[in-house]
Design a protein around this motif. Structure first.
Motif, mmCIF file in Angstrom:
data_model
loop_
_atom_site.group_PDB
_atom_site.id
_atom_site.type_symbol
_atom_site.label_atom_id
_atom_site.label_comp_id
_atom_site.label_asym_id
_atom_site.label_seq_id
_atom_site.Cartn_x
_atom_site.Cartn_y
_atom_site.Cartn_z
ATOM 1 N N ASP A 106 -49.029 -8.488 -16.832
ATOM 2 C CA ASP A 106 -49.940 -8.654 -15.698
ATOM 3 C C ASP A 106 -50.118 -7.343 -14.934
ATOM 4 O O ASP A 106 -49.719 -7.206 -13.768
ATOM 5 N N ARG A 113 -52.547 -6.147 -13.525
ATOM 6 C CA ARG A 113 -53.443 -6.211 -12.364
ATOM 7 C C ARG A 113 -52.690 -6.453 -11.066
ATOM 8 O O ARG A 113 -53.212 -6.196 -9.983
ATOM 9 N N SER A 114 -51.460 -6.944 -11.166
ATOM 10 C CA SER A 114 -50.692 -7.275 -9.966
ATOM 11 C C SER A 114 -50.096 -6.017 -9.344
ATOM 12 O O SER A 114 -49.699 -5.075 -10.043
ATOM 13 N N ASP A 115 -50.019 -6.002 -8.022
ATOM 14 C CA ASP A 115 -49.390 -4.897 -7.298
ATOM 15 C C ASP A 115 -47.876 -5.053 -7.221
ATOM 16 O O ASP A 115 -47.188 -4.156 -6.710
ATOM 17 N N GLU A 116 -47.355 -6.159 -7.708
ATOM 18 C CA GLU A 116 -45.933 -6.439 -7.589
ATOM 19 C C GLU A 116 -45.306 -6.599 -8.975
ATOM 20 O O GLU A 116 -45.992 -6.870 -9.959
ATOM 21 N N GLY A 132 -44.584 0.001 -14.168
ATOM 22 C CA GLY A 132 -45.276 -0.778 -15.177
ATOM 23 C C GLY A 132 -44.310 -1.550 -16.047
ATOM 24 O O GLY A 132 -43.198 -1.094 -16.323
ATOM 25 N N GLN A 156 -39.665 -0.133 -9.094
ATOM 26 C CA GLN A 156 -40.945 -0.747 -9.437
ATOM 27 C C GLN A 156 -41.686 0.159 -10.411
ATOM 28 O O GLN A 156 -41.495 1.374 -10.413
#
Length: 413
Positions: free
Chosen positions: A262, A264-267, A258, A256
């Motif tokens: 998006d 802003r998403s944690d996923e 960057g 996981q």
């Protein structure tokens, strides 16, 4: 014994380096690769998917162009099927750890099939994933030249089988495996199963991409991993994974980070290929690989040339008394050999390098299990592997050198 090289031949120069370790990595790299990498670092230097300025757009275009080129090169269903990774090993880990696990698509109590010819880049992640999922891992044996029996492999598929992993070409003997026959059998079996019980056919194309034609749809391959730095003649540090659309929703990101999408998403993004591409891409390597792909258009005759080199290599080696040769003539000039107990492969490689300036590899070649079937478990083999640009004089030179070493051993025993 082959004739000595002509006086004006490059191999008659005592300072000439004869590189026959292409199964490890190609050298020299394809025309334009180094220049493209330097040009990117000198004149572009930006990250892809990390901005809307002109340099970032150039980086985006390089990535898009290479993805598109590879999509056509392996006949993937779409560009979304192609994801970039830090190498073939990274790509293999992404698909194995992304699909095999206790809460993954290929989960608890699954049956996984691998072959005895597999490289550790396949075997080690599958062993770890199988342990975590309490899955059964079964090994299909090879013959004494590294070839797999098709009927036996297919016959080992059962109702619990969810993964078949197979190297397209053995990196030890050069044996080309019957991918199309196995893919066809898996496709027939999958047609009788529901969507939640499909078999994933994974192919390690580390030794074949750029040398042999690959059509993932025609071969029935669902996941194909390959590097830039071998048959394509590109740089190290980048590889690709081609993944069939039916597995896109099921695969889970094994890393996981960057992505530029998006933030802003944690996923991780749910769509391919971004869900498998965390972090800053290796843009210099992407530029180099794209240049290497451009050079592939000039290698249309290479398949015939490579097969001729293979015939030449095996014919010459098999005429030498006192050595054992593994592998058969095929589309790639790869052969392994053993001088017997009086000269371990490591020592033979050192002699070839020091006395003849011929660079080959000795050992188990990160594929230890095949050596049980070759009878070379203790010390491995001496591997000779040519590639694009290997010329007949270089093949003759290594044959003559091996013959001289073998004759010296015979004279001392």
């Amino acid at each position: 014994m082959p004739s000595p090289p002509a006086a004006d031949s490059p191999v008659s120069d005592p300072n000439h380096r004869i590189y026959l370790d292409h199964a490890a990595t190609s050298w020299p790299k394809a025309q334009g690769v180094a220049e493209a990498m330097v040009d990117f670092m000198t004149n572009v230097g930006a990250s892809a998917s990390r901005g809307n300025h002109a340099s970032a757009m150039k980086a985006n275009e390089l990535t898009r162009s290479l993805r598109s080129r590879l999509t056509r090169f392996v006949n993937a269903e779409s560009a979304e099927c192609i994801s970039f990774h830090a190498g073939c090993t990274s790509a293999l880990n992404a698909v194995i750890h992304g699909l095999v696990g206790p809460s993954h698509a290929i989960g608890k109590d699954s049956h996984l099939l691998v072959s005895a010819v597999e490289h550790n880049a396949v075997l080690r992640p599958i062993l770890m994933a199988a342990n975590s999922a309490n899955a059964m891992l079964e090994e299909v044996p090879s013959d004494a030249h590294g070839s797999l029996p098709v009927d036996e492999l297919i016959g080992r598929i059962n109702d619990a089988t969810r993964l078949v992993a197979l190297s397209h070409v053995s990196n030890v003997t050069g044996a080309v495996q019957p991918i199309a026959d196995i893919g066809e059998a898996i496709s027939r079996i999958n047609q009788s199963r529901d969507a939640s019980n499909q078999i994933l056919f994974l192919c390690d194309a580390a030794q074949s991409l750029g040398y042999l034609p690959i059509d993932v749809q025609a071969l029935g391959v669902h996941a194909l991993a390959a590097p830039a730095h071998k048959g394509c003649g590109g740089p190290p540090g980048i590889g690709m994974l081609s993944l069939s659309p039916q597995w896109h929703d099921q695969i889970q990101p094994w890393m996981q980070g960057g992505t530029g999408h998006d933030g802003r998403s944690d996923e991780m993004p749910p769509s391919m290929p971004q869900k498998l591409e965390p972090g800053t891409m290796n843009l210099p390597a992407i530029a180099g690989w794209l240049a290497a792909m451009d050079s592939m258009a000039t290698r249309q005759e290479s398949a015939l040339v490579l097969a001729e080199r293979s015939q030449q290599l095996h014919r010459g080696l098999n005429a030498i008394e006192g050595i054992q040769v593994f592998g058969r003539p095929g589309p790639l000039p790869i052969a392994s050999l053993d001088f017997g107990p009086d000269l371990p492969p490591d020592d033979a490689a050192a002699i070839l390098d020091a006395e003849f300036r011929i660079e080959v590899r000795a050992g188990h070649h990160c594929a230890a299990r095949i050596h049980k079937y070759l009878g070379t478990e203790s010390a491995g083999t001496l591997r000779i592997s040519g590639g694009h640009g290997t010329n007949p004089e270089e093949i003759d030179a290594v044959i003559a050198a091996v013959a001289e070493i073998a004759a010296q051993i015979t004279s001392l025993t």
